[in-house]
Design a protein around this motif. Structure first.
Motif, PDB file in Angstrom:
ATOM      1  N   GLY A  17       0.814  -1.212   0.000  1.00  0.00           N
ATOM      2  CA  GLY A  17       0.000   0.000   0.000  1.00  0.00           C
ATOM      3  C   GLY A  17       0.846   1.259   0.000  1.00  0.00           C
ATOM      4  O   GLY A  17       0.542   2.240  -0.683  1.00  0.00           O
ATOM      5  N   THR A  18       1.938   1.221   0.806  1.00  0.00           N
ATOM      6  CA  THR A  18       2.831   2.383   0.849  1.00  0.00           C
ATOM      7  C   THR A  18       3.497   2.611  -0.505  1.00  0.00           C
ATOM      8  O   THR A  18       3.616   3.750  -0.969  1.00  0.00           O
ATOM      9  N   THR A  19       3.905   1.510  -1.150  1.00  0.00           N
ATOM     10  CA  THR A  19       4.536   1.630  -2.473  1.00  0.00           C
ATOM     11  C   THR A  19       3.561   2.185  -3.493  1.00  0.00           C
ATOM     12  O   THR A  19       3.904   3.083  -4.281  1.00  0.00           O
ATOM     13  N   ALA A  20       2.320   1.684  -3.485  1.00  0.00           N
ATOM     14  CA  ALA A  20       1.318   2.180  -4.429  1.00  0.00           C
ATOM     15  C   ALA A  20       0.994   3.645  -4.164  1.00  0.00           C
ATOM     16  O   ALA A  20       0.848   4.451  -5.102  1.00  0.00           O
ATOM     17  N   LEU A  21       0.878   3.991  -2.863  1.00  0.00           N
ATOM     18  CA  LEU A  21       0.581   5.377  -2.518  1.00  0.00           C
ATOM     19  C   LEU A  21       1.735   6.300  -2.928  1.00  0.00           C
ATOM     20  O   LEU A  21       1.511   7.404  -3.411  1.00  0.00           O
ATOM     21  N   ARG A  22       2.959   5.793  -2.743  1.00  0.00           N
ATOM     22  CA  ARG A  22       4.122   6.593  -3.111  1.00  0.00           C
ATOM     23  C   ARG A  22       4.160   6.836  -4.616  1.00  0.00           C
ATOM     24  O   ARG A  22       4.450   7.935  -5.077  1.00  0.00           O
ATOM     25  N   ARG A  23       3.890   5.771  -5.380  1.00  0.00           N
ATOM     26  CA  ARG A  23       3.892   5.911  -6.829  1.00  0.00           C
ATOM     27  C   ARG A  23       2.807   6.869  -7.304  1.00  0.00           C
ATOM     28  O   ARG A  23       2.986   7.584  -8.296  1.00  0.00           O
ATOM     29  N   ARG A  24       1.722   6.901  -6.602  1.00  0.00           N
ATOM     30  CA  ARG A  24       0.597   7.737  -7.026  1.00  0.00           C
ATOM     31  C   ARG A  24       0.765   9.185  -6.585  1.00  0.00           C
ATOM     32  O   ARG A  24       0.383  10.111  -7.300  1.00  0.00           O
ATOM     33  N   MET A  25       1.356   9.387  -5.415  1.00  0.00           N
ATOM     34  CA  MET A  25       1.420  10.734  -4.860  1.00  0.00           C
ATOM     35  C   MET A  25       2.766  11.428  -5.089  1.00  0.00           C
ATOM     36  O   MET A  25       2.850  12.651  -4.991  1.00  0.00           O
ATOM     37  N   LEU A  26       3.827  10.651  -5.395  1.00  0.00           N
ATOM     38  CA  LEU A  26       5.144  11.244  -5.551  1.00  0.00           C
ATOM     39  C   LEU A  26       5.635  11.072  -6.975  1.00  0.00           C
ATOM     40  O   LEU A  26       5.243  10.136  -7.686  1.00  0.00           O
ATOM     41  N   VAL A  27       6.524  11.978  -7.391  1.00  0.00           N
ATOM     42  CA  VAL A  27       7.148  11.901  -8.719  1.00  0.00           C
ATOM     43  C   VAL A  27       8.642  12.172  -8.533  1.00  0.00           C
ATOM     44  O   VAL A  27       9.037  12.979  -7.696  1.00  0.00           O
ATOM     45  N   THR A  28       9.461  11.457  -9.292  1.00  0.00           N
ATOM     46  CA  THR A  28      10.910  11.592  -9.166  1.00  0.00           C
ATOM     47  C   THR A  28      11.513  12.000 -10.504  1.00  0.00           C
ATOM     48  O   THR A  28      10.987  11.672 -11.568  1.00  0.00           O
ATOM     49  N   LEU A  29      12.622  12.702 -10.422  1.00  0.00           N
ATOM     50  CA  LEU A  29      13.383  13.112 -11.599  1.00  0.00           C
ATOM     51  C   LEU A  29      14.838  12.744 -11.367  1.00  0.00           C
ATOM     52  O   LEU A  29      15.436  13.123 -10.353  1.00  0.00           O
ATOM     53  N   GLU A  30      15.423  12.000 -12.294  1.00  0.00           N
ATOM     54  CA  GLU A  30      16.810  11.555 -12.155  1.00  0.00           C
ATOM     55  C   GLU A  30      17.691  12.306 -13.154  1.00  0.00           C
ATOM     56  O   GLU A  30      17.363  12.435 -14.335  1.00  0.00           O
ATOM     57  N   ILE A  31      18.822  12.801 -12.661  1.00  0.00           N
ATOM     58  CA  ILE A  31      19.805  13.493 -13.485  1.00  0.00           C
ATOM     59  C   ILE A  31      21.151  12.819 -13.244  1.00  0.00           C
ATOM     60  O   ILE A  31      21.614  12.750 -12.111  1.00  0.00           O
ATOM     61  N   ASN A  32      21.791  12.309 -14.295  1.00  0.00           N
ATOM     62  CA  ASN A  32      23.106  11.683 -14.122  1.00  0.00           C
ATOM     63  C   ASN A  32      24.196  12.658 -14.522  1.00  0.00           C
ATOM     64  O   ASN A  32      23.948  13.667 -15.190  1.00  0.00           O
ATOM     65  N   ASN A  33      25.422  12.362 -14.125  1.00  0.00           N
ATOM     66  CA  ASN A  33      26.508  13.312 -14.339  1.00  0.00           C
ATOM     67  C   ASN A  33      27.031  13.333 -15.762  1.00  0.00           C
ATOM     68  O   ASN A  33      27.988  14.044 -16.055  1.00  0.00           O
ATOM     69  N   LYS A  34      26.422  12.582 -16.665  1.00  0.00           N
ATOM     70  CA  LYS A  34      26.728  12.715 -18.086  1.00  0.00           C
ATOM     71  C   LYS A  34      25.920  13.830 -18.715  1.00  0.00           C
ATOM     72  O   LYS A  34      26.240  14.293 -19.809  1.00  0.00           O
ATOM     73  N   ASP A  35      24.895  14.279 -18.031  1.00  0.00           N
ATOM     74  CA  ASP A  35      24.019  15.327 -18.553  1.00  0.00           C
ATOM     75  C   ASP A  35      24.529  16.689 -18.074  1.00  0.00           C
ATOM     76  O   ASP A  35      24.964  16.836 -16.930  1.00  0.00           O
ATOM     77  N   ARG A  36      24.453  17.689 -18.946  1.00  0.00           N
ATOM     78  CA  ARG A  36      24.935  19.016 -18.588  1.00  0.00           C
ATOM     79  C   ARG A  36      24.127  19.637 -17.453  1.00  0.00           C
ATOM     80  O   ARG A  36      24.627  20.472 -16.694  1.00  0.00           O
ATOM     81  N   ALA A  37      22.860  19.219 -17.327  1.00  0.00           N
ATOM     82  CA  ALA A  37      22.024  19.772 -16.271  1.00  0.00           C
ATOM     83  C   ALA A  37      22.499  19.349 -14.887  1.00  0.00           C
ATOM     84  O   ALA A  37      22.106  19.959 -13.887  1.00  0.00           O
ATOM     85  N   TYR A  38      23.362  18.325 -14.813  1.00  0.00           N
ATOM     86  CA  TYR A  38      23.839  17.837 -13.522  1.00  0.00           C
ATOM     87  C   TYR A  38      24.624  18.928 -12.796  1.00  0.00           C
ATOM     88  O   TYR A  38      24.324  19.267 -11.650  1.00  0.00           O
ATOM     89  N   GLU A  39      25.626  19.506 -13.451  1.00  0.00           N
ATOM     90  CA  GLU A  39      26.416  20.564 -12.825  1.00  0.00           C
ATOM     91  C   GLU A  39      25.586  21.830 -12.626  1.00  0.00           C
ATOM     92  O   GLU A  39      25.771  22.551 -11.636  1.00  0.00           O
ATOM     93  N   TRP A  40      24.690  22.111 -13.556  1.00  0.00           N
ATOM     94  CA  TRP A  40      23.833  23.292 -13.405  1.00  0.00           C
ATOM     95  C   TRP A  40      23.002  23.188 -12.131  1.00  0.00           C
ATOM     96  O   TRP A  40      22.891  24.164 -11.382  1.00  0.00           O
ATOM     97  N   PHE A  41      22.415  21.995 -11.897  1.00  0.00           N
ATOM     98  CA  PHE A  41      21.548  21.851 -10.733  1.00  0.00           C
ATOM     99  C   PHE A  41      22.347  21.945  -9.434  1.00  0.00           C
ATOM    100  O   PHE A  41      21.898  22.579  -8.473  1.00  0.00           O
ATOM    101  N   LEU A  42      23.524  21.319  -9.377  1.00  0.00           N
ATOM    102  CA  LEU A  42      24.321  21.374  -8.158  1.00  0.00           C
ATOM    103  C   LEU A  42      24.721  22.818  -7.846  1.00  0.00           C
ATOM    104  O   LEU A  42      24.686  23.245  -6.684  1.00  0.00           O
ATOM    105  N   ALA A  43      25.108  23.576  -8.877  1.00  0.00           N
ATOM    106  CA  ALA A  43      25.458  24.980  -8.649  1.00  0.00           C
ATOM    107  C   ALA A  43      24.239  25.779  -8.218  1.00  0.00           C
ATOM    108  O   ALA A  43      24.328  26.640  -7.335  1.00  0.00           O
TER     109      ALA A  43
END
Length: 419
Positions: A17-43
């Protein structure tokens, strides 16, 4: 037994139930260090944390980053001096930030068991988690981070260097140098500038005729004549960056060279300095006798071979054009060859007027007379076979007043062999 089974079912149901609720109520965004947005976000995150700390002394403990990483940038200059800049960013771990009244969890993870193949840098990811209703904030946050990074480079020149098979900014962005500040012989600067502007405006013309869209330039002349300074000023005038490529770098092979030249950042010049030292009689060695794995044929193929990239502008410089292999400077690989020579009388007068004629709109009568005298000295010395570089004159003008500079300028002239 019944009680144990019931508790197990309840626990599994709670997890599901917690997993289903998490999937429904939360959203995640992943940025890896091969992407230029990685350094932009950290700064961006580092700046946001600093601003929040300044604006609110009663900042909640969970909004501060207690796990930090340092990013050090070292700039090594040709004169042997160096400078180091430090930047603190969020380190590996879990952090919490508030963006436009929405709370976000930021988790930075580092994979220590595997490294990037070419650069040897650990794989890293940053994962942002927030409520599903606030998912539209992700594009806004990334746009703000990008604009913040670009704002630091606005009106400045960015120098890139090769890092493995990638191009990375080297040091801090530099102020653009006015192209008029580099004094060349009459017509030289205009010829190069008009040629490259014509090339940049004829992309479709090249495509319609099936001609590879790339251009090569070779600037040759004695040391201190202004070759590299002019390239930097020209890049700034056209709002281009510079990618410095060292062919003698350890570990650089033909395949990496192909990749670097084919993936240079947009709107950038590739600069290869002292090309005669890299390939002298088709042998590439460094001063300590180390022979690089970049072959002469591989370099030629990277310039204009079947697999070579397009939409590229390459500048090469040399102090000894007579040492270059004819196969390197033939048309198609080098499209324009221009000599940047030692100071002429006219160049010396122009440089003198720019240094000492700035008190009023026009130079004073004394400064004009000194300027004419300097031009006469340069003309006399040239007639006797002695020459002086523009860099030497500039150094003299920086250290001395006008009259002292003219009186001491003869000491700078040297006898130089011309090819």
């Amino acid at each position: 037994m019944a009680l144990g089974v019931g508790l197990t079912v309840m626990r599994q149901g709670l997890v599901l139930g917690t997993t289903a609720l998490r999937r429904r109520m939360l959203v995640t965004l992943e940025i890896n260090n091969k992407d230029r947005a990685y350094e932009w976000f950290l700064a961006w995150m580092s700046r946001q944390t600093a601003l929040q700390a300044q604006n609110s002394r009663a900042l909640a403990p969970w909004t501060r980053s207690h796990q930090l990483s340092v990013e050090t940038t070292v700039e090594q200059r040709k004169n042997g001096s160096s400078s180091a800049l430090f930047k603190l960013v969020a380190g590996p771990g879990t952090h919490y930030i508030q963006y436009k009244r929405a709370w976000m969890q930021v988790k930075r993870e580092r994979e220590t068991k595997s490294m990037q193949l070419m650069s040897g840098i650990p794989w890293e990811t940053v994962t942002l988690t927030t409520l599903s209703r606030d998912r539209n904030l992700f594009p806004e946050l990334l746009t703000e981070a990008r604009d913040l990074a670009m704002r630091g480079q606005e009106g400045k020149l960015v120098i890139h260097t090769a890092w493995g098979i990638e191009w990375r900014p080297f040091g801090q962005p530099r102020l653009k140098r006015p192209i008029g500040s580099v004094v060349l012989a009459p017509g030289v600067a205009e010829n190069i500038e008009n040629d490259i502007k014509s090339f940049l405006d004829r992309r479709q013309w090249y495509a319609d005729r099936g001609i590879p869209y790339r251009r090569g330039y070779l600037l040759h002349g004695p040391p201190g004549s202004g070759k590299t300074s002019f390239i930097q000023a020209l890049a700034g005038a056209l709002s281009y960056d510079i990618c410095v490529l060292n062919l003698s770098e350890r570990g650089l092979a033909d395949d990496k060279l192909f990749h670097l030249l084919s993936n240079a950042p947009e709107r950038s010049f590739v600069l290869i300095e002292d090309i005669d030292a890299a390939f002298n009689k088709r042998v590439q060695t460094t001063e300590d006798g180390y022979q690089s794995s970049v072959t002469f044929s591989g370099f030629l193929n990277a310039l204009d071979g079947v697999a070579s990239g397009e939409e590229r502008v390459i500048f090469m410089t040399t102090n000894h054009v007579e040492k270059l292999d004819p196969a390197l400077i033939r048309p198609g690989r080098v499209d324009l060859i221009e000599k940047i020579d030692d100071a002429t009388p006219e160049q010396a007068r122009i440089l003198f007027d720019r240094f000492y004629g700035g008190r009023d709109i026009l130079p004073s009568a004394i400064d004009k007379e000194l300027s004419r005298r300097l031009g006469g000295i340069v003309e006399e010395e040239l007639a006797s076979g002695r020459r002086v570089s523009m860099a030497a004159l500039q150094g003299l003008f920086i250290r001395n007043e006008a009259q002292d500079a003219v009186a001491q300028c003869r000491d700078l002239f040297v006898t130089r062999r011309t090819p």
